[in-house]
Motif scaffolding. Structure first.
Motif, short mmCIF file in Angstrom:
data_model
loop_
_atom_site.label_atom_id
_atom_site.label_comp_id
_atom_site.label_asym_id
_atom_site.label_seq_id
_atom_site.Cartn_x
_atom_site.Cartn_y
_atom_site.Cartn_z
N GLY A 44 -4.01 -4.04 -6.79
CA GLY A 44 -5.00 -3.57 -7.81
C GLY A 44 -5.89 -4.58 -8.49
O GLY A 44 -5.61 -5.72 -8.35
N ALA A 45 -6.48 -3.97 -9.67
CA ALA A 45 -7.21 -4.94 -10.27
C ALA A 45 -6.50 -6.04 -10.99
O ALA A 45 -6.84 -7.19 -11.42
CB ALA A 45 -7.93 -4.34 -11.51
N HIS B 210 -3.95 -7.67 -9.65
CA HIS B 210 -3.12 -8.37 -8.64
C HIS B 210 -3.47 -10.05 -9.03
O HIS B 210 -4.62 -10.39 -9.13
CB HIS B 210 -3.26 -7.84 -7.28
CG HIS B 210 -2.53 -8.70 -6.11
ND1 HIS B 210 -1.32 -8.56 -5.87
CD2 HIS B 210 -3.11 -9.72 -5.50
CE1 HIS B 210 -0.76 -9.14 -4.99
NE2 HIS B 210 -2.09 -10.18 -4.55
N ASP C 280 -10.62 2.74 1.71
CA ASP C 280 -10.45 3.20 0.13
C ASP C 280 -11.44 2.40 -0.85
O ASP C 280 -11.10 2.22 -2.12
CB ASP C 280 -9.00 2.84 -0.21
CG ASP C 280 -8.41 3.67 -1.15
OD1 ASP C 280 -9.21 4.67 -1.40
OD2 ASP C 280 -7.25 3.33 -1.68
N VAL C 281 -12.37 1.90 -0.45
CA VAL C 281 -13.50 1.39 -1.66
C VAL C 281 -15.07 1.83 -1.06
O VAL C 281 -15.94 1.48 -1.45
CB VAL C 281 -13.86 -0.06 -1.24
CG1 VAL C 281 -12.57 -0.89 -1.79
CG2 VAL C 281 -14.12 -0.74 0.13
N ARG D 225 -9.65 -2.05 0.73
CA ARG D 225 -8.23 -1.97 0.26
C ARG D 225 -7.58 -0.95 1.33
O ARG D 225 -7.29 0.19 1.12
CB ARG D 225 -8.21 -1.20 -1.01
CG ARG D 225 -8.48 -2.15 -2.18
CD ARG D 225 -7.41 -3.31 -2.38
NE ARG D 225 -7.80 -4.26 -3.24
CZ ARG D 225 -8.47 -5.69 -2.94
NH1 ARG D 225 -8.85 -5.91 -2.00
NH2 ARG D 225 -8.50 -6.53 -3.87
N PRO E 130 -3.25 -1.89 0.24
CA PRO E 130 -3.26 -0.75 -0.65
C PRO E 130 -3.50 -1.10 -2.14
O PRO E 130 -2.88 -1.87 -2.70
CB PRO E 130 -2.14 0.25 -0.48
CG PRO E 130 -1.04 -0.85 0.16
CD PRO E 130 -1.71 -1.87 0.71
N LYS E 131 -4.28 -0.06 -2.63
CA LYS E 131 -4.51 -0.30 -4.24
C LYS E 131 -3.37 -0.60 -5.13
O LYS E 131 -3.32 -1.20 -5.99
CB LYS E 131 -5.58 0.86 -4.74
CG LYS E 131 -6.95 0.62 -4.30
CD LYS E 131 -7.77 1.75 -4.63
CE LYS E 131 -9.44 1.31 -4.45
NZ LYS E 131 -10.16 2.76 -4.67
N GLU E 132 -2.29 0.31 -4.57
CA GLU E 132 -1.04 0.13 -5.41
C GLU E 132 -0.59 -1.11 -5.65
O GLU E 132 -0.11 -1.47 -6.57
CB GLU E 132 0.11 1.28 -5.02
CG GLU E 132 -0.25 2.83 -4.62
CD GLU E 132 -0.93 2.84 -3.43
OE1 GLU E 132 -2.04 2.61 -2.98
OE2 GLU E 132 0.08 2.92 -2.24
#
Ligand code: SAM
Length: 325
Positions: free
Chosen positions: A26-27, A29, A128-129, A15, A21-23
């Motif tokens: 996210g889960a 998406h 970011d993971v 990410r 990016p996670k924003e």
């Protein structure tokens, strides 16, 4: 049209702050459903048509291409098409240690690994993971052991986040035969909150490396080469910089991009593509497909990089698609 870049999936196991990016990814998406994604046989047909029109370089990318199951089967099918001079893969390297041998055996020519830092705190902040950098380095070693070397490294430099990686990466790969290419951080639409202040211009990257290990420019090898190349004066190899933001290069562009759901984009950053999946699934013959491709390429007028340069001097904002999908 000389180069075709193919996203084999819109999914990724990283990410990265500047890409997925996670924003925004996210889960919850909504990634493409399996029937929406081009099958390998469909990709192969598009590539055959593109090769008949002059494409000589094919690059598999994503998302993260190695999360697509049995990717080596697609590599094998494409490697069997006569006329492709350069069949390559761009990957984050996370799964390369287990996949390198199968990819080499299937006939892959070259690999580019994205690597934005060599220390875990910075690398994990970028991906970011919490993915450790050593596993990517193991992947690079596995690719070289399998005979798909030397690997190229792509590195996106973000102001205040991984600037130190410039000297770390240059120093680590000097003298190894591996070229590091530093890419200016680009706006990829609304997903990454791009700000011009976060871009470290290529000229600054070259100046920093040159101050430590003197560099001299290398003339470009072919029309449409996007990286500007420099070699170490002491003979220890090369680096490259890709200046999409600070120095536009659209006039020489020879690249097209096929998204995972079969849209053909005539600019890596175009917001709107042309629906080839619809053409394929409507029963097009190979001749129909070739005609469709020819018409799309002839009609292109993208100027992402030039418009981006204008924007930096108060020009209009440009809308672009997600780089990897
Ligand atoms: N997952 C694979 C990888 O990491 O290489 C392939 C897809 S990734 C989108 C392809 C390349 O695009 C990577 O080298 C990545 O660093 C670069 N990229 C993604 N977002 C970018 C941005 N905002 N600016 C510059 N390069 C970017």
């Amino acid at each position: 049209m000389r180069d075709l870049r193919i996203s084999v999936t819109d999914r990724c196991n990283f990410r990265c702050l500047y890409c997925m990016p996670k924003e925004s990814f996210g889960a919850d998406h909504a990634f493409l459903a399996r029937p929406e994604v081009l099958r390998f046989d469909e990709i192969e047909r598009v590539v055959r048509a593109a090769v008949s029109l002059g494409v000589r370089k094919v690059r598999l990318t994503g998302g993260e291409p190695l999360v697509r199951r049995n990717l080596e089967d697609l590599v094998g099918a494409l490697a069997a098409i006569g006329g492709i001079e350069d069949l390559s893969l761009t990957t984050n390297g996370s799964l390369l240690a287990t996949k390198a041998r199968a990819l080499a055996d299937a006939g892959l020519h070259r690999i580019t690994v994205s690597l934005d830092a060599l220390d875990d705190p910075t690398f994990m902040r970028m991906n970011d993971v919490r993915f450790p950098v050593q596993r990517v380095l193991d992947g690079i070693a596995a690719a070289e052991a399998a005979g798909i070397g030397p690997v190229k490294i792509n590195s996106v430099i973000r102001r205040d986040i991984n600037e130190l990686a410039v000297i770390d990466l240059a120093g680590n790969f000097r003298g190894t035969g591996t070229t590091v290419r530093f890419i200016e951080y680009m706006d990829v639409g609304t997903t990454n909150g791009w700000r011009l202040d976060d871009v470290v211009p290529s000229a600054e990257i070259v100046a920093r490396i040159n101050a430590r290990w003197p560099l001299e420019p290398v003339p470009s090898e072919y029309r449409g080469e996007v990286a500007q190349r420099y070699r170490y004066v002491d003979g220890e190899g090369e680096i490259g910089v890709i200046s999409s933001v600070s120095e536009p290069f659209c006039g020489d562009c020879t690249r097209a991009r096929l998204s995972a759901d079969g849209q053909l984009f005539t600019c890596l950053f175009a917001a709107a593509g042309h629906d080839l999946r619809g053409v394929l699934r409507a029963g097009a013959t190979d001749a129909d497909l070739t005609d469709a491709l020819r018409a799309i390429w002839a009609g292109r007028d993208d100027r992402y990089s030039e418009l981006r340069a204008l924007q930096t001097v108060d020009g209009p904002r440009v809308e672009m698609s997600f780089i990897g999908g």
